[in-house]
Design a protein around this motif. Sequence first.
Motif, PDB file in Angstrom:
ATOM      1  N   TRP A   1      -2.892  11.280  -2.183  1.00  0.00           N
ATOM      2  CA  TRP A   1      -3.721  10.133  -2.490  1.00  0.00           C
ATOM      3  C   TRP A   1      -5.213  10.305  -1.833  1.00  0.00           C
TER       4      TRP A   1
ATOM      5  N   TRP B   1     -12.821  11.049  -6.048  1.00  0.00           N
ATOM      6  CA  TRP B   1     -13.188   9.872  -6.905  1.00  0.00           C
ATOM      7  C   TRP B   1     -14.496   9.557  -6.343  1.00  0.00           C
TER       8      TRP B   1
ATOM      9  N   PHE C   1      -8.501  10.788 -14.404  1.00  0.00           N
ATOM     10  CA  PHE C   1      -8.747   9.339 -14.032  1.00  0.00           C
ATOM     11  C   PHE C   1      -7.965   8.406 -14.977  1.00  0.00           C
TER      12      PHE C   1
ATOM     13  N   HIS D   1       4.023   6.080  -5.295  1.00  0.00           N
ATOM     14  CA  HIS D   1       4.287   6.164  -6.834  1.00  0.00           C
ATOM     15  C   HIS D   1       3.248   6.995  -7.433  1.00  0.00           C
TER      16      HIS D   1
ATOM     17  N   ASN E   1       3.416  10.542  -6.570  1.00  0.00           N
ATOM     18  CA  ASN E   1       4.791  11.182  -7.368  1.00  0.00           C
ATOM     19  C   ASN E   1       4.627  10.818  -8.803  1.00  0.00           C
ATOM     20  N   SER E   2       3.852  10.289  -9.135  1.00  0.00           N
ATOM     21  CA  SER E   2       3.527  10.324 -10.640  1.00  0.00           C
ATOM     22  C   SER E   2       2.359  11.294 -11.212  1.00  0.00           C
TER      23      SER E   2
ATOM     24  N   GLU F   1      -1.123  18.457  -7.660  1.00  0.00           N
ATOM     25  CA  GLU F   1      -0.843  18.652  -6.363  1.00  0.00           C
ATOM     26  C   GLU F   1      -1.998  18.232  -5.500  1.00  0.00           C
TER      27      GLU F   1
ATOM     28  N   ALA G   1       0.864  -1.217   0.050  1.00  0.00           N
ATOM     29  CA  ALA G   1       0.042   0.076  -0.173  1.00  0.00           C
ATOM     30  C   ALA G   1       0.832   1.190  -0.040  1.00  0.00           C
TER      31      ALA G   1
ATOM     32  N   ARG H   1       0.988  14.402  -8.735  1.00  0.00           N
ATOM     33  CA  ARG H   1       1.899  15.323  -8.276  1.00  0.00           C
ATOM     34  C   ARG H   1       1.694  16.529  -9.212  1.00  0.00           C
TER      35      ARG H   1
ATOM     36  N   GLY I   1     -12.648   5.851   3.468  1.00  0.00           N
ATOM     37  CA  GLY I   1     -11.811   5.376   4.431  1.00  0.00           C
ATOM     38  C   GLY I   1     -11.356   6.178   5.316  1.00  0.00           C
TER      39      GLY I   1
ATOM     40  N   ALA J   1       3.954   1.489  -1.067  1.00  0.00           N
ATOM     41  CA  ALA J   1       4.678   1.726  -2.341  1.00  0.00           C
ATOM     42  C   ALA J   1       3.832   2.245  -3.383  1.00  0.00           C
ATOM     43  N   VAL J   2       2.611   1.804  -3.509  1.00  0.00           N
ATOM     44  CA  VAL J   2       1.581   2.124  -4.507  1.00  0.00           C
ATOM     45  C   VAL J   2       0.962   3.543  -4.220  1.00  0.00           C
ATOM     46  N   ARG J   3       0.988   3.909  -3.120  1.00  0.00           N
ATOM     47  CA  ARG J   3       0.353   5.146  -2.662  1.00  0.00           C
ATOM     48  C   ARG J   3       1.652   6.224  -3.057  1.00  0.00           C
TER      49      ARG J   3
END
Lengths: 191, 191
Positions: free
Chosen positions: B58, B65, B130, B45, B48-49, B55, B39, B52, B83, B41-43
Amino acid sequence: MPGPRRSITETEQAIRQRLGGLTLQREAMAAVGNIHRAAAAVRSHLENSVLRPHELTWTSFVVLWVLWIWGEAETWSVAEEAGISKGTLTGISRTLESRGLVARSPHPEDRRRVLLSLTPEGEKLMEELFPAFNAEEAFVSASLSPEECLRLADSLRTIVGRLEEHGEQRRRELLAGEDLAPRRSGRRPRP
Amino acid sequence: MPGPRRSITETEQAIRQRLGGLTLQREAMAAVGNIHRAAAAVRSHLENSVLRPHELTWTSFVVLWVLWIWGEAETWSVAEEAGISKGTLTGISRTLESRGLVARSPHPEDRRRVLLSLTPEGEKLMEELFPAFNAEEAFVSASLSPEECLRLADSLRTIVGRLEEHGEQRRRELLAGEDLAPRRSGRRPRP
DNA sequence: CTCTTATCGTTTGGCATCAAATGATCGCCC
DNA sequence: GGGCGATCATTTGATGCCAAACGATAAGAG
């Protein structure tokens, strides 16, 4: 418990409706979307059950765990193993040191480095705490068979491994053309 | 990239050595241990892609969303769907409102409640963002087959469902005998 | 109507978290 | 051995995040 809660299945039906026209990777979306949700749920459960009486957060437990498994280790290595930044580790280990669970000692050959290890009290705590922690890990995954647990772990490892291997390059490619605003966080250069 | 990194397999070998004598649920440990790691690592990534340049964190993306999928909704429902706690949502939605992506309107029949929805700009952003987000979801899980993704999602859903159903009772049972120190966090009662 | 109790969203306090800046120290080269 | 760049942990600033306290409002009882 609040009233009408939407089930995950309902959510995914709503998504299908909303995105009916778009081409998208539904499988990937389902996987990624649930990773974060599950991580938060598991973390919250463990912090509010076995960790609560010892006033440990998830992260501080992980740091203790890493030191328990690996023994004395350098800070950068503990941070990486625990999945946190060095800066965060500085704070965590200071707290754990003040509680007498962790000891800091200077590296014998390099005065920049610091070695962390468990104190005897820290060892004792982990010997007592870990079985309870593991029992809760078993509780949260009790609806899965051992084989399903292993498959789950394996899939997650695959994702982590992929990001460790290719993530950085991917981000560079994606952000190549962008000129990013400076981040909000981070220390400011002195004037 | 720092030098000698311990592989996950090495870690698990060390664990086996350290815990050789203890009976424990290894499958559960492997599963839970990797959920949080994946979680994070995915967050990281995704933040930061694709997120970003806009701005967005997650969490703020997830809030957008939820509003995109469900349309106008009450805050408690958005918080649950995303959540996060209600308090966190207050801050997030204030930020998103100040950026013109989210609108807040009073509930027509109950002045305590607040309704959240996307502004047209918010809608436009999501329509553009999205697909890119989903492409990164596909990237992080590209080493898994679609079937493996679905199995992964399913296992994670099972865990979340179990905690939603039985977690609270389990925590009550575990903490029944304990007298807990007051939490460090949280607002203090005024004197 | 008045009083009580429940339920909203918001505020607050404390920690977690990251990334960049920083200062200390090391290694190397000449 | 003096200087210069690399590398280490720490500091710093901003934000995320939760849970409990809080104020406002609603709903129910008498």
